[in-house]
Each structure stands twice: as C-alpha cells, then as structure tokens.
Design an enzyme around this catalytic site. Sequence first.
Site, mmCIF file in Angstrom:
data_model
loop_
_atom_site.group_PDB
_atom_site.id
_atom_site.type_symbol
_atom_site.label_atom_id
_atom_site.label_comp_id
_atom_site.label_asym_id
_atom_site.label_seq_id
_atom_site.Cartn_x
_atom_site.Cartn_y
_atom_site.Cartn_z
ATOM 1 N N THR A 1 1.808 -64.993 86.155
ATOM 2 C CA THR A 1 2.923 -65.782 85.631
ATOM 3 C C THR A 1 2.789 -65.903 84.125
ATOM 4 O O THR A 1 2.006 -65.174 83.509
ATOM 5 C CB THR A 1 3.003 -67.147 86.339
ATOM 6 O OG1 THR A 1 4.226 -67.799 85.978
ATOM 7 C CG2 THR A 1 1.832 -68.053 85.984
ATOM 8 N N ASN A 2 3.541 -66.805 83.507
ATOM 9 C CA ASN A 2 3.462 -66.991 82.052
ATOM 10 C C ASN A 2 3.475 -68.479 81.728
ATOM 11 O O ASN A 2 3.487 -69.315 82.636
ATOM 12 C CB ASN A 2 4.598 -66.238 81.362
ATOM 13 C CG ASN A 2 5.942 -66.700 81.867
ATOM 14 O OD1 ASN A 2 6.307 -67.860 81.746
ATOM 15 N ND2 ASN A 2 6.689 -65.785 82.490
ATOM 16 N N ARG A 3 3.499 -68.815 80.458
ATOM 17 C CA ARG A 3 3.282 -70.206 80.056
ATOM 18 C C ARG A 3 4.548 -71.061 80.042
ATOM 19 O O ARG A 3 4.512 -72.209 79.618
ATOM 20 C CB ARG A 3 2.636 -70.233 78.665
ATOM 21 C CG ARG A 3 1.223 -69.675 78.680
ATOM 22 C CD ARG A 3 0.620 -69.684 77.280
ATOM 23 N NE ARG A 3 0.613 -71.030 76.720
ATOM 24 C CZ ARG A 3 0.534 -71.305 75.430
ATOM 25 N NH1 ARG A 3 0.483 -70.322 74.558
ATOM 26 N NH2 ARG A 3 0.515 -72.546 75.011
#
Length: 410
Positions: free
Chosen positions: A217-219
């Site tokens: 995933t990402n931030r």
Amino acid sequence: MDTIALLQDKRIILAVTGSIAVYKAVDLASKLTQAGALVDVIMTDAAQRFVSPLTFQAVTGRPVYTDLWKADNSGGLPTHIAHVGLGEDADLMVVAPITANTIAKLAHGFSDDLLSVTAIAVRCPILIAPAMDGGMYEHPATQENLEILSMRGVFRIEPEVGRFASGLIGRGRFPDTQTLIGHIRYTIGVSGDLAGHKIVVTAGGTREALDPVRYITNRSSGKQGYAIAQAAIDAGAEVTLITSAENLPDPIGVQVVHVDSADSMRDAVLEYTQDATALVMAAAVADYKPADVSNQKIKKSDDDLSIPLARTPDILMSVKAQREKTGYPLIAVGFAAESQNLLENAEGKLQRKGLDMLLANDITADDAGFAVDMNRVIVLDNDGGTQPLELTSKANIGAYIMDRIIGLLD
Ligand code: CTP
C-alpha cells in the site's frame, strides 16, 4: 475545533430538555460556537435540574432562554417576543436531547413552554435527537409520536444502543458531539447548490494483496477524500464515497462503499459514476500489484525474495473511456502527487486522463499532504489556467472543489 464554513454565522436554536444527556449538549453548544455558529439555547424547567443556564451561557457567549413569559431585552433577536424572535431568522432548530415527553408535546402541537411554542413558531428545519432510559424509546407511544414528526418533515438522529444511567442496556443513548454535528451539517446543507446532484469521491491508498496476511500500500490516509465528501454533503449533494481507508469515521449522510484494491476501486467507480454529476479521484491508487497472489502465507527462507509486480488499471483512464461513450460523469477532477517537475507532470496527467480540473500536490513538503489536516495544491484547469492555493485545511480544499464544480455546472 476548526471553524466550519457551512456553519459560519448560522443561527442555530439549541433546545435542551430534561434528560441526563443534557450535560453532553453543553459540549455540542461549545463546538457549534467554535465552528462559527450563533447558538441560542432554550432550556426547559426539567433541563435546568441537570445543568444551569449559566453553563450554556458561558460556552455560547449568548443569553440562554428559559421563560416563555419573559420579554427578551438583549437586542440580539429581531423582536423582544422571545419565541417569535428566536424563530424569525433561525437556520435550524435542534432539540437535543429530546425526551419522550417533549416528543409527545411536539407531535400533538402542545405549546405551554418556551421550547414548544418556539417549535411551532419556527419556519426553519427542526432536527431532534431523542435520549431516554430503558425501554422508553421503543414504547409504542414514543414510536407513534416520532412517526407523526417524521411525516411532518422533522429530521431525526437515531439514539444509540448502550448502557443507560440506570444500568439497563438498550436503545436510547445520546450520540457523541461529532455525530450530532454531522447530522446538523447534513440538515442545513441539504438544500444547498448541489441538491439533486450525485457526487462520487474516492479516498485512501489502495491495498494490493500479496498473500492472506500481507499487502502493498502507500502512505495516503484518506483524509483529503473524506474532507471532499463532507464538503459535498455541506453543498447538498447526494454523495458516494468509495474508500480504501479503514480508520476514519463515515461522514454523516454519505453512502460509503469500502474497497481495497485498485481493481475493486475501479469496478465501484465505474458503477457509481454512471449517472453522476462529478467524480473527484482523491484516492492514491497503487500503480502496481503483486503479479500472483499466494493462497498460503509466504514462508521465509534463507534466500532473498523477489516479488514480480503487474500494472493495476488506471481508473481515470477507464472513466475517460466511459465519458467518451456515455457522457458520465459530467465532470472529472483528479489529484496529482508529485515529487519533482510538479507543473509539467500535472499538466500531462490532466490532458492524458481527460480531466476538467486537477489539483497537484508537492509531496516533498512536510507541512502538507499525507496524514496531516493541511494541504497545499496548485489547481490546473483544462483551459490551461493554473492557480496556486495557500497552505490551507483539507476541509477548505473540499469546499473549493465544490465551488468550482458549481461554477462548471453554471
Ligand atoms: N489514478 C487512477 N488510477 C491509477 C493511478 C492513479 O485513477 N491506477 C488517479 C489518482 O486517483 C489521481 C490521478 O490519477 O487522481 C493521478 O494520480 P498519480 O498517482 O499522481 O499519477 P499516476 O497516473 O499514477 O502517475 P505516476 O504515478 O507515474 O505519477
């Protein structure tokens, strides 16, 4: 608490009745005042047994009204007749908490105290938040009275299930302040400029599964997308929020569709935008996913592990194709997260994805962007115009986007 543009200088009558939950209404009065509203509190005699008028007066900075027979000499109302003056130019009357007794009085038009007379005099919407102990909410008399009020267009906040002051457990608990404010925003916003328009918003970073316990995933926190959905509710739109964020409360009045991967987000976006006025793609969609998803947890070994990645669909490109075919959504707004060549890259995305407007973020700034409440964007239009916005709250960016959508519709 931050100010809320929708509530700025709105006149809200907050009427409180004799439920133990009246002490929680003090926090509501305080937060509404901090948000920018002018809050005039009416207290019944029973409410004053729990909390003093002085408490509400202290948090609102305005007189508190308790007596039907007392003229108002504060000069703050359009007339000295309090129940008429209070109702004259109010934007909303909220009765929170409302007891079974006051529900019965309002349902049958009794008007023997300042609250019930004002409820008959007002022309603004009325919103009620019932709160009562064990079994009283479910009682047929209460339910039938609530039905009468609903038929008359009175808005209602369902009480929650939980433990009462008596120790009994059931439905009848007063919701928390944020939930109450969410309903107040919905009720005031419902007739706004986007009434009758469907707005679809995406939020959060997508999760691309690797095995049953792991994902990439990402931030992205989803905060910007949720703020846009709230702004759309404030403007009166019918809002669908397609989100992969997991830890944010559902904004009141929004249809929330939970998804996880880019593929599932694309399917939901194409489904919900078929008749939508606008799509705002605030989600941080993963560009790659593990090429194969393992059915079993991948075990560690002494060797290095390489994970082959495959491209995910570009959702906005699919939306562009749908728009070319059907014309919907009428308006498409995107975001661009850039760490270099901000304007050049953003302009390329705006053109490639066929957007009406794009908001570009410089993700290297540490006071804006991921996980914080502030954002700094440059707005690009499809006619070549660019406009930098000052560092501002994600809520204000949401309101800005809604203003621009309203402008595009005109
Ligand atoms: N977007 C999308 N589908 C993807 C990736 C992004 O619809 N698979 C959308 C985002 O929601 C955003 C816009 O496209 O509104 C731009 O996203 P961004 O991540 O900045 O750009 P990418 O197209 O992914 O390009 P790159 O990562 O190479 O900068």
